[in-house]
Design a protein around this motif. Structure first.
Motif, short mmCIF file in Angstrom:
data_model
loop_
_atom_site.label_atom_id
_atom_site.label_comp_id
_atom_site.label_asym_id
_atom_site.label_seq_id
_atom_site.Cartn_x
_atom_site.Cartn_y
_atom_site.Cartn_z
N GLN A 107 15.13 -11.81 -7.10
CA GLN A 107 15.51 -10.82 -6.21
C GLN A 107 14.27 -9.99 -5.72
OE1 GLN A 107 15.98 -10.58 -9.45
NE2 GLN A 107 15.46 -8.56 -10.40
N VAL A 108 14.27 -9.12 -4.62
CA VAL A 108 12.88 -8.69 -4.10
C VAL A 108 12.48 -7.50 -4.82
CG1 VAL A 108 12.04 -7.50 -2.18
CG2 VAL A 108 13.48 -9.40 -1.77
N GLN A 109 11.32 -7.48 -5.40
CA GLN A 109 10.87 -6.41 -6.08
C GLN A 109 9.58 -5.95 -5.20
OE1 GLN A 109 9.71 -7.20 -10.30
NE2 GLN A 109 10.11 -5.00 -10.81
N LEU A 110 9.31 -4.73 -5.21
CA LEU A 110 8.06 -4.18 -4.51
C LEU A 110 7.52 -3.19 -5.62
CD1 LEU A 110 9.51 -3.66 -0.91
CD2 LEU A 110 7.91 -5.30 -1.62
N VAL A 111 6.24 -3.24 -6.02
CA VAL A 111 5.85 -2.61 -7.04
C VAL A 111 4.67 -1.76 -6.34
CG1 VAL A 111 4.79 -2.43 -9.22
CG2 VAL A 111 6.46 -3.98 -8.79
N GLU A 112 4.63 -0.37 -6.23
CA GLU A 112 3.19 0.43 -5.56
C GLU A 112 2.48 0.89 -6.90
OE1 GLU A 112 7.36 1.20 -3.54
OE2 GLU A 112 6.58 1.23 -5.69
N SER A 113 1.21 0.91 -6.67
CA SER A 113 0.25 1.18 -7.48
C SER A 113 -0.94 1.89 -6.79
CB SER A 113 -0.06 0.13 -8.68
OG SER A 113 -0.70 -0.89 -7.84
N GLY A 114 -1.83 2.69 -7.61
CA GLY A 114 -3.06 3.22 -6.89
C GLY A 114 -3.18 4.59 -6.83
N GLY A 115 -2.11 5.01 -7.07
CA GLY A 115 -1.88 6.55 -6.66
C GLY A 115 -2.88 7.44 -7.85
N GLY A 116 -2.91 8.67 -7.88
CA GLY A 116 -3.71 9.49 -8.64
C GLY A 116 -3.75 10.81 -8.08
N LEU A 117 -4.73 11.50 -8.83
CA LEU A 117 -5.24 13.11 -8.45
C LEU A 117 -6.38 12.92 -7.88
CD1 LEU A 117 -4.93 16.21 -8.27
CD2 LEU A 117 -5.62 15.99 -10.72
N VAL A 118 -6.66 13.39 -6.75
CA VAL A 118 -7.77 13.43 -5.78
C VAL A 118 -8.24 14.66 -5.19
CG1 VAL A 118 -6.98 12.43 -3.91
CG2 VAL A 118 -9.30 12.03 -4.36
N GLN A 119 -9.33 14.97 -5.13
CA GLN A 119 -9.78 16.34 -4.27
C GLN A 119 -9.71 16.06 -2.94
OE1 GLN A 119 -13.78 17.60 -5.88
NE2 GLN A 119 -12.88 18.31 -7.71
N PRO A 120 -9.41 17.19 -2.18
CA PRO A 120 -9.43 17.03 -0.69
C PRO A 120 -10.79 16.46 -0.23
CG PRO A 120 -8.64 19.21 -1.26
CD PRO A 120 -9.24 18.61 -2.90
N GLY A 121 -10.68 15.51 0.92
CA GLY A 121 -11.80 14.85 1.22
C GLY A 121 -11.80 13.59 0.51
N GLY A 122 -11.15 13.26 -0.54
CA GLY A 122 -11.46 11.88 -1.34
C GLY A 122 -10.78 10.99 -0.89
N SER A 123 -10.69 9.88 -1.40
CA SER A 123 -9.92 8.67 -1.13
C SER A 123 -9.30 7.78 -2.20
CB SER A 123 -11.28 7.51 -0.38
OG SER A 123 -12.00 8.09 0.71
N LEU A 124 -8.27 7.11 -1.65
CA LEU A 124 -7.36 6.36 -2.61
C LEU A 124 -7.18 4.93 -1.94
CD1 LEU A 124 -4.96 8.94 -4.43
CD2 LEU A 124 -7.01 7.59 -5.61
N ARG A 125 -6.78 3.92 -2.76
CA ARG A 125 -6.30 2.93 -2.20
C ARG A 125 -5.01 2.46 -2.81
NH1 ARG A 125 -8.38 -3.36 -2.57
NH2 ARG A 125 -7.97 -4.21 -0.64
N LEU A 126 -3.94 2.32 -2.13
CA LEU A 126 -2.51 1.93 -2.76
C LEU A 126 -2.22 0.70 -2.63
CD1 LEU A 126 -0.38 4.96 -1.45
CD2 LEU A 126 -1.93 4.78 -3.47
N SER A 127 -1.71 0.01 -3.61
CA SER A 127 -1.28 -1.57 -3.37
C SER A 127 0.17 -1.61 -3.51
CB SER A 127 -2.11 -2.38 -4.55
OG SER A 127 -3.33 -2.40 -4.43
N CYS A 128 0.50 -2.50 -2.66
CA CYS A 128 2.26 -3.01 -2.78
C CYS A 128 2.33 -4.49 -3.20
CB CYS A 128 2.85 -2.56 -1.55
SG CYS A 128 4.47 -3.15 -1.37
N ALA A 129 2.68 -4.58 -4.39
CA ALA A 129 2.86 -6.13 -4.77
C ALA A 129 4.38 -6.64 -4.73
CB ALA A 129 2.31 -6.31 -6.17
#
Length: 115
Positions: A1-23
């Motif tokens: 069956q189809v599975q989508l798994v998100e990762s990469g979130g977190g706590l960041v200060q304003p102006g910061g960056s994050l990269r999310l992934s979806c496998a």
């Protein structure tokens, strides 16, 4: 069956960056249009960005110029690079097909933008 798994979130200060992934698994990923969605506390889930099977992209107005959606079909993975983050970007972020299929929602990944 189809599975989508998100990762990469977190706590960041304003102006910061994050990269999310979806496998993705259980699907022929390369043929599908895909999207990133988010749901903030007390609000409905909204579409953030879309990438079609040809890697053409489209963005919700509030994230244009700050977020970049991309995909690697060889890895069955989609990404969301988020720069210049704002407190109003705080939400749980999900990936799904575009338009979304109800049975494909995963757990999401929490993004919190706060000082």
């Amino acid at each position: 069956q189809v599975q989508l798994v998100e990762s990469g979130g977190g706590l960041v200060q304003p102006g910061g960056s994050l990269r999310l992934s979806c496998a993705a698994s259980g699907m022929i990923f390369r043929v599908y249009d895909m999207g990133w969605y988010r749901q903030a506390p007390g609000k409905q889930r909204e579409l953030v960005a879309v990438i079609n099977s040809s890697s053409r992209t489209n963005y919700e107005d509030s994230v244009k110029g700050r977020f970049t959606i991309s995909r690697d079909n060889a890895l069955n993975t989609m990404y969301l690079q988020m720069n210049s983050l704002k407190p109003e970007d705080t939400a749980v972020y999900y990936c799904n097909e575009y338009p979304p299929r109800s049975g494909y929602w995963g757990q999401g990944t929490q993004v919190t933008v706060s000082s």
